[in-house]
Design a protein around this motif. Structure first.
Motif, PDB file in Angstrom:
ATOM      1  N   LEU B   4       6.994 -21.024   1.931  1.00 10.31           N
ATOM      2  CA  LEU B   4       6.844 -20.182   3.119  1.00 10.31           C
ATOM      3  C   LEU B   4       7.490 -18.817   2.887  1.00 10.31           C
ATOM      4  CD1 LEU B   4       6.016 -19.694   6.022  1.00 10.31           C
ATOM      5  CD2 LEU B   4       8.036 -20.951   6.786  1.00 10.31           C
ATOM      6  N   MET B   5       8.661 -18.798   2.261  1.00 10.43           N
ATOM      7  CA  MET B   5       9.336 -17.521   2.012  1.00 10.43           C
ATOM      8  C   MET B   5       8.531 -16.670   1.019  1.00 10.43           C
ATOM      9  SD  MET B   5      13.462 -18.066   2.238  1.00 10.43           S
ATOM     10  CE  MET B   5      13.650 -19.288   0.962  1.00 10.43           C
ATOM     11  N   ALA B   6       7.944 -17.304   0.019  1.00 13.67           N
ATOM     12  CA  ALA B   6       7.119 -16.568  -0.942  1.00 13.67           C
ATOM     13  C   ALA B   6       5.891 -15.972  -0.246  1.00 13.67           C
ATOM     14  CB  ALA B   6       6.699 -17.490  -2.089  1.00 13.67           C
ATOM     15  N   ASP B   7       5.269 -16.787   0.631  1.00 13.72           N
ATOM     16  CA  ASP B   7       4.115 -16.291   1.389  1.00 13.72           C
ATOM     17  C   ASP B   7       4.516 -15.122   2.289  1.00 13.72           C
ATOM     18  OD1 ASP B   7       2.570 -18.242   0.244  1.00 13.72           O
ATOM     19  OD2 ASP B   7       2.572 -19.580   1.989  1.00 13.72           O
ATOM     20  N   LEU B   8       5.660 -15.259   2.934  1.00 13.60           N
ATOM     21  CA  LEU B   8       6.127 -14.206   3.845  1.00 13.60           C
ATOM     22  C   LEU B   8       6.346 -12.886   3.106  1.00 13.60           C
ATOM     23  CD1 LEU B   8       8.691 -15.922   6.253  1.00 13.60           C
ATOM     24  CD2 LEU B   8       6.671 -14.629   6.912  1.00 13.60           C
ATOM     25  N   LYS B   9       6.906 -12.966   1.905  1.00 10.45           N
ATOM     26  CA  LYS B   9       7.145 -11.737   1.134  1.00 10.45           C
ATOM     27  C   LYS B   9       5.824 -11.024   0.833  1.00 10.45           C
ATOM     28  CE  LYS B   9      11.372 -13.468  -0.956  1.00 10.45           C
ATOM     29  NZ  LYS B   9      12.031 -13.979  -2.168  1.00 10.45           N
ATOM     30  N   ALA B  10       4.821 -11.803   0.445  1.00 10.51           N
ATOM     31  CA  ALA B  10       3.502 -11.207   0.166  1.00 10.51           C
ATOM     32  C   ALA B  10       2.899 -10.633   1.448  1.00 10.51           C
ATOM     33  CB  ALA B  10       2.577 -12.262  -0.438  1.00 10.51           C
ATOM     34  N   GLN B  11       3.059 -11.352   2.555  1.00  9.51           N
ATOM     35  CA  GLN B  11       2.503 -10.879   3.829  1.00  9.51           C
ATOM     36  C   GLN B  11       3.209  -9.612   4.309  1.00  9.51           C
ATOM     37  OE1 GLN B  11       3.053 -14.431   6.136  1.00  9.51           O
ATOM     38  NE2 GLN B  11       1.378 -15.507   5.100  1.00  9.51           N
ATOM     39  N   ILE B  12       4.522  -9.559   4.135  1.00 13.07           N
ATOM     40  CA  ILE B  12       5.289  -8.362   4.543  1.00 13.07           C
ATOM     41  C   ILE B  12       4.816  -7.152   3.732  1.00 13.07           C
ATOM     42  CG2 ILE B  12       7.582  -7.287   4.436  1.00 13.07           C
ATOM     43  CD1 ILE B  12       8.732 -10.075   5.187  1.00 13.07           C
ATOM     44  N   VAL B  21       6.709  -2.039  -3.766  1.00 12.23           N
ATOM     45  CA  VAL B  21       7.626  -3.181  -3.714  1.00 12.23           C
ATOM     46  C   VAL B  21       6.891  -4.428  -4.192  1.00 12.23           C
ATOM     47  CG1 VAL B  21       9.048  -4.613  -2.187  1.00 12.23           C
ATOM     48  CG2 VAL B  21       8.873  -2.153  -1.772  1.00 12.23           C
ATOM     49  N   LYS B  22       7.544  -5.204  -5.037  1.00  7.23           N
ATOM     50  CA  LYS B  22       6.967  -6.473  -5.489  1.00  7.23           C
ATOM     51  C   LYS B  22       7.688  -7.620  -4.764  1.00  7.23           C
ATOM     52  CE  LYS B  22       5.933  -4.856 -10.167  1.00  7.23           C
ATOM     53  NZ  LYS B  22       6.804  -3.704 -10.371  1.00  7.23           N
ATOM     54  N   PRO B  23       7.029  -8.773  -4.619  1.00  7.33           N
ATOM     55  CA  PRO B  23       7.674  -9.883  -3.898  1.00  7.33           C
ATOM     56  C   PRO B  23       9.058 -10.207  -4.463  1.00  7.33           C
ATOM     57  CG  PRO B  23       5.378 -10.406  -4.303  1.00  7.33           C
ATOM     58  CD  PRO B  23       5.646  -9.118  -5.024  1.00  7.33           C
ATOM     59  N   ALA B  44       9.134  -3.124  12.646  1.00  9.68           N
ATOM     60  CA  ALA B  44       9.510  -4.298  13.443  1.00  9.68           C
ATOM     61  C   ALA B  44       8.322  -4.772  14.278  1.00  9.68           C
ATOM     62  CB  ALA B  44      10.695  -3.957  14.350  1.00  9.68           C
ATOM     63  N   LEU B  45       7.601  -3.808  14.859  1.00  7.09           N
ATOM     64  CA  LEU B  45       6.411  -4.174  15.634  1.00  7.09           C
ATOM     65  C   LEU B  45       5.359  -4.808  14.737  1.00  7.09           C
ATOM     66  CD1 LEU B  45       6.096  -0.988  17.882  1.00  7.09           C
ATOM     67  CD2 LEU B  45       6.822  -3.255  18.590  1.00  7.09           C
ATOM     68  N   GLU B  46       5.224  -4.276  13.523  1.00  2.00           N
ATOM     69  CA  GLU B  46       4.251  -4.842  12.577  1.00  2.00           C
ATOM     70  C   GLU B  46       4.639  -6.273  12.182  1.00  2.00           C
ATOM     71  OE1 GLU B  46       1.350  -4.015  11.460  1.00  2.00           O
ATOM     72  OE2 GLU B  46       1.195  -1.994  12.270  1.00  2.00           O
ATOM     73  N   LEU B  47       5.934  -6.558  12.106  1.00  2.00           N
ATOM     74  CA  LEU B  47       6.367  -7.916  11.780  1.00  2.00           C
ATOM     75  C   LEU B  47       6.022  -8.880  12.922  1.00  2.00           C
ATOM     76  CD1 LEU B  47       9.836  -7.361  10.026  1.00  2.00           C
ATOM     77  CD2 LEU B  47       7.625  -7.856   8.965  1.00  2.00           C
ATOM     78  N   ILE B  48       6.116  -8.384  14.152  1.00  2.00           N
ATOM     79  CA  ILE B  48       5.714  -9.211  15.300  1.00  2.00           C
ATOM     80  C   ILE B  48       4.210  -9.515  15.209  1.00  2.00           C
ATOM     81  CG2 ILE B  48       5.421  -9.206  17.817  1.00  2.00           C
ATOM     82  CD1 ILE B  48       8.059  -7.559  17.935  1.00  2.00           C
ATOM     83  N   VAL B  49       3.422  -8.465  14.849  1.00  2.65           N
ATOM     84  CA  VAL B  49       1.976  -8.662  14.664  1.00  2.65           C
ATOM     85  C   VAL B  49       1.724  -9.663  13.540  1.00  2.65           C
ATOM     86  CG1 VAL B  49      -0.179  -7.521  13.961  1.00  2.65           C
ATOM     87  CG2 VAL B  49       1.370  -6.383  15.556  1.00  2.65           C
ATOM     88  N   MET B  75      13.275 -15.414   9.060  1.00  2.00           N
ATOM     89  CA  MET B  75      11.889 -15.474   9.542  1.00  2.00           C
ATOM     90  C   MET B  75      11.281 -16.848   9.254  1.00  2.00           C
ATOM     91  SD  MET B  75      10.148 -11.783   8.560  1.00  2.00           S
ATOM     92  CE  MET B  75       8.558 -12.208   9.274  1.00  2.00           C
ATOM     93  N   ALA B  76      11.502 -17.323   8.037  1.00  4.42           N
ATOM     94  CA  ALA B  76      10.948 -18.629   7.641  1.00  4.42           C
ATOM     95  C   ALA B  76      11.539 -19.738   8.498  1.00  4.42           C
ATOM     96  CB  ALA B  76      11.219 -18.880   6.164  1.00  4.42           C
TER      97      ALA B  76
END
Lengths: 205, 86
Positions: B4-12, B21-23, B44-49, B75-76
Motif C-alpha cells: 500500500l505504501m509503495a502504491d501510495l508513493k506512485a500515486q502521490i 521525484v522517484k518513489p 493537500a487538496l490534491e491528496l484528499i482527491v 496515510m497508509a
C-alpha cells in the motif's frame, strides 16, 4: 513615447519552437509539441525548481521566458518592491479554464483551479525571483505596445518601480508566443531606448 | 502495508506531478509537508482527491488532515483503518 531615461536591457521572444534572446536565435527544438518544448527550456535554462512541473502551460511559458530574459542580468541590485511585472495576452487563461472545466464533472482539480486566472503567471515569476513590485495583466486581441510602454513608463516615472518585466505571454492549445522585455532606468545589456517602436521591432524579430 | 505504501508513493507522484521525484526518494516516515517533500496547501487538496479517486475514502473531518497526511505511513494506516471499518 520615449521618456529618454528607460531602456530595454534584455529581450526574449519565444514562438514556433524557437527562442530569440536580444535579437539572436539561441535555441530551437523543431517539431516539439508545446509541453515537451517547455520542458526542454526548463532543462536547458533552469532545472531544480520542482514547482515548474505543476504549472499550467501559460505559466510555464512566461516563467521559462523570464528565466532566459534574466540570464546574465542579475536583479539583486533592486529591492523586491522595485521590480514590477506587467504582462498581456489574448486568450487569458482559457486553455486551463477548459482543462479545469473537463474535471468538474468528476472531481474538480484543485491544482488546475489555481491556474484559472491569467495573472497567476505573474505570481509564478514573482515567487521565483522574489519580486514584490507593481503588477498587472491585460487581456487584448493583439499586442498593444503603446499601452504597455505607456503604463510601464508611468510606473517608472512616478517612482513606483525602478525596473520592470513586461510584454506578451499568449498560449492557447499549441498556439503560443512570449515576448518579454526587461526595462530599467539605467542602461546595461542591449540598452535600447524603451519605446513602443523598439518593443514592436524586437517582438517581430 | 508495504504494498500500500509503495502504491501510495506512485500515486502521490502522479497526482502531484512530481516529475523529478522517484518513489524511492520518498521515505515511509518522511514528512510530506514543509521540510519533507515540501508540499503546499494545494497539494493537500490534491491528496484528499487522491484518497477519493484511488481509495474511495472521503476525509470527513478536515482537522484530521495534518495527522492523516503527515507521511506515507500515516496515510497508509488511515486507509487501512477506514477499509477495516467500512
Amino acid at each position: 513615447m520615449n521618456n529618454g531615461n528607460a531602456y530595454i536591457t534584455s529581450s526574449c521572444i519565444i514562438r514556433r519552437q524557437t527562442v530569440v534572446k536580444n535579437g539572436a536565435t539561441v535555441f530551437t527544438a523543431e517539431n516539439a509539441a508545446l509541453p515537451e518544448f517547455l520542458r526542454s527550456l526548463y532543462d536547458r535554462y533552469s532545472g531544480q525548481y520542482q514547482k515548474f512541473h505543476k504549472m499550467d502551460l501559460l505559466s510555464k511559458l512566461g516563467w521559462a521566458a523570464t528565466e532566459i530574459l534574466l540570464q546574465d542580468m542579475p536583479m539583486d541590485g533592486y529591492r523586491p518592491e522595485e521590480t514590477g511585472v506587467i504582462l498581456a495576452n489574448k486568450s487569458s487563461s482559457l486553455d486551463t479554464d477548459e482543462r479545469y472545466y473537463e474535471t468538474v464533472s468528476d472531481i474538480a482539480s484543485p491544482a488546475l483551479f489555481v491556474y484559472t486566472l491569467p495573472n497567476i503567471v505573474i505570481g509564478e515569476i514573482s515567487i521565483r525571483h522574489g519580486f514584490k513590485g507593481e503588477n498587472a495583466f491585460f487581456v487584448s486581441d493583439t499586442f498593444d505596445a503603446g499601452l504597455i510602454s505607456g503604463y510601464v513608463t508611468q510606473l517608472l516615472n512616478t517612482g513606483a518601480i525602478n525596473a520592470c518585466i513586461c510584454g506578451w505571454v499568449e498560449q492557447y492549445h499549441e498556439q503560443y508566443e512570449a515576448a518579454l522585455f526587461l526595462v530599467e532606468k539605467e542602461a546595461r545589456g542591449m540598452a535600447l531606448p524603451f519605446d513602443e517602436k523598439n518593443m514592436r521591432q524586437q517582438k517581430e524579430v | 502495508m508495504e504494498k500500500l505504501m509503495a502504491d501510495l508513493k506512485a500515486q502521490i507522484i502522479q497526482q502531484l506531478n512530481l516529475q523529478e521525484v522517484k518513489p524511492e526518494d520518498i521515505g515511509d516516515d518522511q514528512p510530506l509537508f514543509k521540510e519533507g517533500l515540501g508540499l503546499d496547501s494545494i497539494d493537500a487538496l490534491e491528496l484528499i482527491v487522491l484518497l477519493q479517486q484511488h481509495h474511495n475514502i472521503r476525509v470527513a473531518n478536515p482537522e484530521d488532515g495534518p495527522n492523516i497526511f503527515y507521511s506515507v505511513r500515516t496515510m497508509a494506516e488511515y486507509i487501512t483503518e477506514q477499509k477495516k471499518n467500512a
